[in-house]
Design a protein around this motif. Structure first.
Motif, PDB file in Angstrom:
ATOM      1  N   ASN A 201       0.846  -1.189   0.000  1.00  0.00           N
ATOM      2  CA  ASN A 201       0.000   0.000   0.000  1.00  0.00           C
ATOM      3  C   ASN A 201       0.882   1.240   0.000  1.00  0.00           C
ATOM      4  OD1 ASN A 201      -1.668   2.162   0.530  1.00  0.00           O
ATOM      5  ND2 ASN A 201      -2.820   1.158   2.166  1.00  0.00           N
ATOM      6  N   ALA A 202       1.028   1.838  -1.160  1.00  0.00           N
ATOM      7  CA  ALA A 202       1.680   3.138  -1.277  1.00  0.00           C
ATOM      8  C   ALA A 202       0.758   4.087  -2.029  1.00  0.00           C
ATOM      9  CB  ALA A 202       3.034   3.015  -1.973  1.00  0.00           C
ATOM     10  N   THR A 203      -0.539   3.831  -1.932  1.00  0.00           N
ATOM     11  CA  THR A 203      -1.607   4.607  -2.569  1.00  0.00           C
ATOM     12  C   THR A 203      -1.272   4.862  -4.037  1.00  0.00           C
ATOM     13  OG1 THR A 203      -0.708   6.740  -1.768  1.00  0.00           O
ATOM     14  CG2 THR A 203      -2.320   5.602  -0.377  1.00  0.00           C
ATOM     15  N   CYS A 204      -1.332   6.111  -4.455  1.00  0.00           N
ATOM     16  CA  CYS A 204      -1.183   6.438  -5.877  1.00  0.00           C
ATOM     17  C   CYS A 204       0.243   6.234  -6.390  1.00  0.00           C
ATOM     18  CB  CYS A 204      -1.632   7.869  -6.132  1.00  0.00           C
ATOM     19  SG  CYS A 204      -3.327   8.187  -5.578  1.00  0.00           S
ATOM     20  N   ALA A 205       1.192   6.029  -5.495  1.00  0.00           N
ATOM     21  CA  ALA A 205       2.567   5.717  -5.883  1.00  0.00           C
ATOM     22  C   ALA A 205       2.825   4.216  -5.887  1.00  0.00           C
ATOM     23  CB  ALA A 205       3.555   6.404  -4.937  1.00  0.00           C
ATOM     24  N   GLY A 206       1.786   3.423  -5.726  1.00  0.00           N
ATOM     25  CA  GLY A 206       1.958   1.987  -5.553  1.00  0.00           C
ATOM     26  C   GLY A 206       2.632   1.283  -6.708  1.00  0.00           C
ATOM     27  N   PHE A 207       2.295   1.665  -7.935  1.00  0.00           N
ATOM     28  CA  PHE A 207       2.886   0.980  -9.091  1.00  0.00           C
ATOM     29  C   PHE A 207       4.377   1.256  -9.187  1.00  0.00           C
ATOM     30  CE2 PHE A 207       3.744   0.735 -13.763  1.00  0.00           C
ATOM     31  CZ  PHE A 207       3.495  -0.620 -13.920  1.00  0.00           C
ATOM     32  N   THR A 208       4.776   2.505  -8.985  1.00  0.00           N
ATOM     33  CA  THR A 208       6.206   2.810  -9.075  1.00  0.00           C
ATOM     34  C   THR A 208       6.972   2.193  -7.901  1.00  0.00           C
ATOM     35  OG1 THR A 208       5.602   4.998  -8.201  1.00  0.00           O
ATOM     36  CG2 THR A 208       6.146   4.861 -10.529  1.00  0.00           C
ATOM     37  N   TYR A 209       6.362   2.153  -6.724  1.00  0.00           N
ATOM     38  CA  TYR A 209       7.001   1.452  -5.604  1.00  0.00           C
ATOM     39  C   TYR A 209       7.158  -0.029  -5.927  1.00  0.00           C
ATOM     40  CZ  TYR A 209       7.467   4.885  -1.837  1.00  0.00           C
ATOM     41  OH  TYR A 209       7.873   5.936  -1.038  1.00  0.00           O
ATOM     42  N   GLY A 210       6.125  -0.630  -6.515  1.00  0.00           N
ATOM     43  CA  GLY A 210       6.197  -2.045  -6.861  1.00  0.00           C
ATOM     44  C   GLY A 210       7.291  -2.341  -7.863  1.00  0.00           C
ATOM     45  N   LEU A 211       7.413  -1.495  -8.884  1.00  0.00           N
ATOM     46  CA  LEU A 211       8.486  -1.685  -9.867  1.00  0.00           C
ATOM     47  C   LEU A 211       9.858  -1.525  -9.223  1.00  0.00           C
ATOM     48  CD1 LEU A 211       7.141   0.268 -12.993  1.00  0.00           C
ATOM     49  CD2 LEU A 211       7.100  -2.204 -12.601  1.00  0.00           C
ATOM     50  N   HIS A 212       9.969  -0.542  -8.335  1.00  0.00           N
ATOM     51  CA  HIS A 212      11.245  -0.309  -7.651  1.00  0.00           C
ATOM     52  C   HIS A 212      11.645  -1.527  -6.814  1.00  0.00           C
ATOM     53  CE1 HIS A 212      14.427   1.898  -5.627  1.00  0.00           C
ATOM     54  NE2 HIS A 212      13.878   1.645  -4.451  1.00  0.00           N
ATOM     55  N   LEU A 213      10.697  -2.077  -6.079  1.00  0.00           N
ATOM     56  CA  LEU A 213      10.984  -3.267  -5.269  1.00  0.00           C
ATOM     57  C   LEU A 213      11.351  -4.455  -6.155  1.00  0.00           C
ATOM     58  CD1 LEU A 213       8.137  -2.986  -2.606  1.00  0.00           C
ATOM     59  CD2 LEU A 213      10.577  -2.611  -2.243  1.00  0.00           C
ATOM     60  N   ALA A 214      10.615  -4.628  -7.250  1.00  0.00           N
ATOM     61  CA  ALA A 214      10.913  -5.736  -8.159  1.00  0.00           C
ATOM     62  C   ALA A 214      12.320  -5.604  -8.727  1.00  0.00           C
ATOM     63  CB  ALA A 214       9.885  -5.765  -9.287  1.00  0.00           C
ATOM     64  N   ASN A 215      12.691  -4.407  -9.135  1.00  0.00           N
ATOM     65  CA  ASN A 215      14.039  -4.181  -9.654  1.00  0.00           C
ATOM     66  C   ASN A 215      15.089  -4.514  -8.600  1.00  0.00           C
ATOM     67  OD1 ASN A 215      16.268  -3.083 -11.215  1.00  0.00           O
ATOM     68  ND2 ASN A 215      16.119  -1.277  -9.911  1.00  0.00           N
ATOM     69  N   GLY A 216      14.864  -4.087  -7.361  1.00  0.00           N
ATOM     70  CA  GLY A 216      15.825  -4.364  -6.306  1.00  0.00           C
ATOM     71  C   GLY A 216      15.978  -5.851  -6.021  1.00  0.00           C
ATOM     72  N   LEU A 217      14.856  -6.564  -5.992  1.00  0.00           N
ATOM     73  CA  LEU A 217      14.902  -7.999  -5.716  1.00  0.00           C
ATOM     74  C   LEU A 217      15.596  -8.769  -6.835  1.00  0.00           C
ATOM     75  CD1 LEU A 217      11.299  -8.363  -4.274  1.00  0.00           C
ATOM     76  CD2 LEU A 217      13.424  -8.734  -3.003  1.00  0.00           C
ATOM     77  N   ILE A 218      15.390  -8.341  -8.064  1.00  0.00           N
ATOM     78  CA  ILE A 218      16.024  -9.014  -9.193  1.00  0.00           C
ATOM     79  C   ILE A 218      17.507  -8.645  -9.282  1.00  0.00           C
ATOM     80  CG2 ILE A 218      16.091  -9.116 -11.722  1.00  0.00           C
ATOM     81  CD1 ILE A 218      12.996  -8.861 -11.613  1.00  0.00           C
ATOM     82  N   SER A 219      17.806  -7.366  -9.127  1.00  0.00           N
ATOM     83  CA  SER A 219      19.196  -6.921  -9.268  1.00  0.00           C
ATOM     84  C   SER A 219      20.082  -7.434  -8.139  1.00  0.00           C
ATOM     85  CB  SER A 219      19.245  -5.389  -9.325  1.00  0.00           C
ATOM     86  OG  SER A 219      18.557  -4.917 -10.477  1.00  0.00           O
ATOM     87  N   SER A 220      19.464  -7.759  -6.996  1.00  0.00           N
ATOM     88  CA  SER A 220      20.225  -8.333  -5.887  1.00  0.00           C
ATOM     89  C   SER A 220      20.499  -9.817  -6.091  1.00  0.00           C
ATOM     90  CB  SER A 220      19.469  -8.146  -4.573  1.00  0.00           C
ATOM     91  OG  SER A 220      18.305  -8.969  -4.549  1.00  0.00           O
ATOM     92  N   GLY A 221      19.815 -10.421  -7.040  1.00  0.00           N
ATOM     93  CA  GLY A 221      19.989 -11.841  -7.296  1.00  0.00           C
ATOM     94  C   GLY A 221      18.992 -12.731  -6.593  1.00  0.00           C
TER      95      GLY A 221
END
Length: 328
Positions: free
Chosen positions: A111-131
């Motif tokens: 839940n990041a309200t109207c920023a939720g999609f960009t937060y989700g993409l940011h988290l996904a990028n971090g999880l993938i880039s970390s391996g």
């Protein structure tokens, strides 16, 4: 840490029912001219009585799957950004996981309200880039009309329902996440909220009976101050000039607000992608809906540089500088 991820697929869905400004004239003291002048919104989509956020999210993923050449069977994590889940629990993400039978996928709502999609993409990028992961499904879905007060003429003209889905996967040879900026100002939480069990916030009595309450003037001032600064930081971090930016994709809260942001930043209106005119403010879903519309119109091409910028209740924001990684 350098990114090794890119956005590789996109889908979206909106409900069939349309609520026009003329329809709203029959419900509350307003009119089409007043709404368009102040918000730029002409229509919004309304979910059916038995249609909930998980249904919209599932449809968005089905739309994604139709244009994606790979498989979803190896998705390792499902992130759903929403403020209007079907239930407090189970999560919408688990509903999506069950529908598609993704037995090896973790599932969680954020839940990041109207920023939720960009937060989700940011988290996904971090999880993938970390391996930790290689493929993450990011979904944003809202049924805001179910929590809209249709006696409040200042808010009921804004909100609509919809969902968007994106696939983020490892691609070390062609990564697409170039820079990110995040921030929040919790002291502004009283300016836009939906009250639940809490009766007060920092001494302010919360009203609304479970419906959305918003002080539009204060949110407007915060966004017009915050978003341009964030765009500047993103471009600097990514080593790009404003002229090298192909598209600006803000949260489609209010088109007049976006006009103020683009005027302040110098981004031309013709390089700004929105979805509010015919979908209204769909909170976390507005950015993927804007991207879907742009793809349908043939505007996006692989290699384009985009700034996605979500902002809203919390107050919170998340901006991303991306290189578009999807072939049309």
């Amino acid at each position: 840490m350098s990114s090794i991820a890119r956005l590789s697929a996109l889908g979206a869905y909106v409900p069939e029912r349309i609520l026009t400004n003329t329809d709203l004239e029959k419900m509350v003291d307003t009119n089409d001219e007043w709404i368009v002048q102040r918000t730029g919104i002409r229509e919004r989509r309304i979910s059916a009585e038995e249609e909930f956020t998980s249904h919209l999210c599932i449809r968005a993923v089905e739309d994604l799957a139709r244009s994606y050449e790979g498989t979803l069977e190896d998705v390792e994590l499902i992130l759903v950004a929403t403020t209007t889940p079907d239930y407090p629990f189970p999560s919408v993400a688990c509903r999506v996981q069950d529908h598609f039978g993704l037995k090896q996928a973790g599932a969680v709502d954020l839940n990041a309200t109207c920023a939720g999609f960009t937060y989700g993409l940011h988290l996904a990028n971090g999880l993938i880039s970390s391996g930790l992961h290689r493929k993450v499904l990011v979904i944003a879905g809202e049924t805001l009309t179910k929590v809209t007060d249709y006696t409040d003429r200042s808010t009921c003209i804004l909100f609509g329902d919809g969902a968007g889905a994106a696939l983020v996967e490892a691609d070390p040879a062609d990564p697409g996440f170039l820079a990110a900026t995040l921030g929040s100002d919790g002291s502004g939480g009283r300016h836009v909220y939906r009250a639940g069990m809490a009766a007060a916030l920092d001494g302010t009595v919360l009203e609304g009976n479970g419906k959305i309450v918003q002080n539009g003037r204060e949110v407007y001032k915060w966004a017009v101050r915050t978003v341009p600064d964030g765009i500047s930081r993103l471009l600097q971090a990514g080593g790009l000039s404003l002229h090298e930016l192909d598209w600006f994709v803000p949260h489609s809260a209010n088109l007049k607000m976006i006009d103020s942001i683009t005027e302040k930043t110098g981004i031309p209106a013709e390089r700004t992608l929105t979805s509010a005119e015919y979908y209204g403010n769909t909170s976390a879903a507005s950015i993927p809906l804007s991207l879907k519309l742009a793809r349908q119109e043939g505007k996006l091409k692989r290699g384009d540089h985009l700034v996605l910028f979500g902002f809203g209740a919390g107050l919170t924001y998340a901006g991303l500088l991306l290189k578009w990684g999807i072939d049309n």
